[in-house]
Design an enzyme around this catalytic site. Structure first.
Site, PDB file in Angstrom:
ATOM      1  N   SER A   1      -7.927  63.852  35.259  1.00  0.00           N
ATOM      2  CA  SER A   1      -6.940  64.462  35.557  1.00  0.00           C
ATOM      3  C   SER A   1      -6.684  65.972  34.946  1.00  0.00           C
ATOM      4  O   SER A   1      -5.943  66.646  35.584  1.00  0.00           O
ATOM      5  CB  SER A   1      -5.776  63.671  35.509  1.00  0.00           C
ATOM      6  OG  SER A   1      -5.487  63.577  34.257  1.00  0.00           O
TER       7      SER A   1
ATOM      8  N   LYS B   1      -2.765  71.643  29.608  1.00  0.00           N
ATOM      9  CA  LYS B   1      -2.797  70.877  30.734  1.00  0.00           C
ATOM     10  C   LYS B   1      -1.206  70.638  30.919  1.00  0.00           C
ATOM     11  O   LYS B   1      -0.501  70.356  29.911  1.00  0.00           O
ATOM     12  CB  LYS B   1      -3.479  69.401  30.490  1.00  0.00           C
ATOM     13  CG  LYS B   1      -3.104  68.396  31.616  1.00  0.00           C
ATOM     14  CD  LYS B   1      -3.904  67.227  31.305  1.00  0.00           C
ATOM     15  CE  LYS B   1      -3.786  66.319  32.332  1.00  0.00           C
ATOM     16  NZ  LYS B   1      -4.697  64.856  32.176  1.00  0.00           N
TER      17      LYS B   1
ATOM     18  N   SER C   1     -10.040  61.114  31.581  1.00  0.00           N
ATOM     19  CA  SER C   1      -9.349  62.274  31.936  1.00  0.00           C
ATOM     20  C   SER C   1      -9.594  63.751  31.319  1.00  0.00           C
ATOM     21  O   SER C   1      -9.433  64.649  31.934  1.00  0.00           O
ATOM     22  CB  SER C   1      -7.940  62.314  32.440  1.00  0.00           C
ATOM     23  OG  SER C   1      -7.619  61.469  33.677  1.00  0.00           O
TER      24      SER C   1
END
Length: 464
Positions: free
Chosen positions: A155, A80, A179
């Protein structure tokens, strides 16, 4: 290549060690697949083929010399894009940090590389892990392979999409209010939020210091346990890190659930919120599966879901604004609309609001842990709904807060989201398991028993 695309971490590592699978051919095959698919799904912000192939060739030489580095030797992974990899930009999917090049690996990155992992690239996220899905950023949002043009959760959106699409077998996400578990739920993969303090967050762009976690994301429970084994451990330079012994997460993976006590938190999805009927039925069905495997499953009650949500919202907004206040003053126009709005909400909150939220957090944590005293783990919903269309902004805004993940960021307990079936339209359903602090191994044991009985992780998006 389709078979290799959905090869798991453990199986791939075993084939590589046995010299039945070439790290070079494996890595090149996944890079080719990403090249074919990612113009549609946008999982990656930055693909690093030269870096990946150099690491794969080195891994192949080490295997030939009989000196594999660790349990991920020759296995690709991706990060990420709020997690540092030395020499690469860490952008948080934002114009604000578009030129922010990491000087050093984050400790979690260092652990993956030391274990033999092959870095494939940086993955899409909601801007600064808070603003999304957004279409006003330098890169488009990731798109769920299930359903075509559907929301993949966030996210850690690119992590979920890359795994579901067979682009990588391992990815890292972060979880402040859900997330890791949200994209796990939306993309029919496995996502673990470990106990607060279990995994270092140094070298990871913060959103909320007291709620942030880093977690492993994979396609199966077994692979998730293997990945957490690599990541877990004390980091004296992370103020939130805890010096707690790390167990063998795979040791009891196949022991089953016979005799275990599972608490069903049903009021979260039937009273506090009304879950989508197919999602509610999936949780109730999962409870019956666990009963059939020999577990004792009974309902328990925690605090109302809205109490945890209020607590989380105030803490995140206050801490996020403290982190971003200088950039917000100097360059507010470089943020996307959603991130700017959500971060600026913190400017309207007072010190008293923040202190009251932290006091509420202490009460909620105490009450929750008291309810766990007589059980081994709990079962409840993760997302209240299946994925919606990503281009329907109103639907995404309605869906985002309809979840039961925030309570366990408040308490810091470990929580894992795993697949629990599909709607009649073929969209993913999920469940969430929650454990005592530091008892991730128990969650893996329960999750593996359900996974083995239900078989949902064996399914992949149509046409992939």
């Amino acid at each position: 290549m389709t078979d290799l695309a959905f090869l798991g971490i453990a199986d791939a590592a075993e084939l590589i060690r046995a010299r039945k699978l070439s790290p070079v051919e494996y890595t090149q095959g996944l890079l080719d697949r990403i090249g074919r698919l990612d113009d549609r799904y946008h999982a990656f912000i930055r693909l690093t083929p030269d870096l990946a192939m150099a690491a794969a060739r080195q891994a192949e030489r080490e295997i030939a010399a009989g000196s594999p580095r660790g349990p991920l030797h020759g296995v690709p992974f991706a990060l990420k894009d709020i997690i540092d990899f030395a020499g690469l930009p860490t952008t948080a999917h934002s114009k604000v940090l578009i030129d922010n090049v990491a000087a050093a690996h984050a400790p979690v990155t260092e652990r993956l590389v030391a274990a033999g992992g092959i870095m494939m690239g940086k993955l899409a996220t909601h801007e600064f892990a808070i603003g999304g899905p957004s279409f006003d950023l330098p890169w488009p949002p990731a798109v769920n392979p299930w359903g075509g043009r559907h929301f993949p959760g966030g996210s850690s959106s690119g992590s979920g999409v890359a795994l579901a699409g067979g682009m990588v077998p391992a990815a890292l996400g972060t979880d402040t209010g859900g997330s890791v578990r949200n994209p796990a739920s939306m993309c029919s993969i496995v996502g673990m939020k470990p106990t607060y303090g279990r995994v270092s967050r140094r070298g990871v762009l913060p959103l909320s210091y007291s709620l942030d976690h880093v977690g492993p994301m994979t396609r199966t429970v077994r692979d998730n346990a293997l990945l957490l084994q690599v990541l877990a451990g004390h980091d004296a330079e992370d103020p939130g890190s805890a010096d707690v012994a790390v167990p063998d997460y795979s040791a009891n993976l196949e022991r089953g659930v016979k005799g275990l006590r599972i608490g069903l938190v049903r009021h979260f999805y039937t009273e506090d919120m009304q879950a989508h009927p197919e999602q509610a039925q999936a949780i109730d069905s999962a409870a019956e599966v666990l009963r059939g495997l020999g577990a004792e499953v009974r309902e328990i009650r925690l605090a109302p879901l809205q109490d945890y949500a209020t607590c989380t919202r105030i803490i995140i907004r206050c801490e996020a604004f403290a982190i971003h206040r200088r950039w917000m003053a100097e360059r507010p126009g470089d943020y996307g609309d959603l991130a700017r709005q959500r971060i600026l909400d913190g400017a309207a909150m007072s010190a008293a609001d923040y202190i009251d939220a932290q006091r509420l957090r202490a009460r909620l944590t105490r009450r929750t842990l008291e309810a766990f005293a007589s059980i081994d783990a709990a079962l409840t919903v993760s997302s209240m709904d299946p994925p919606c269309r990503i281009d329907d902004a109103e639907a995404c805004a309605r869906l985002y807060p309809r979840q039961a993940r925030q309570p366990f960021n408040v308490t810091g307990q470990p929580a894992i989201a795993i697949p629990a079936g599909f709607t009649q339209d073929g969209l993913p359903l999920s469940l969430q398991l929650i454990g005592h602090p530091w008892q991730e191994a128990m969650l893996y044991r329960v999750a593996r028993a359900y996974e083995r009985a239900a078989g949902w992780t064996e399914r992949h998006p149509p046409g992939m």
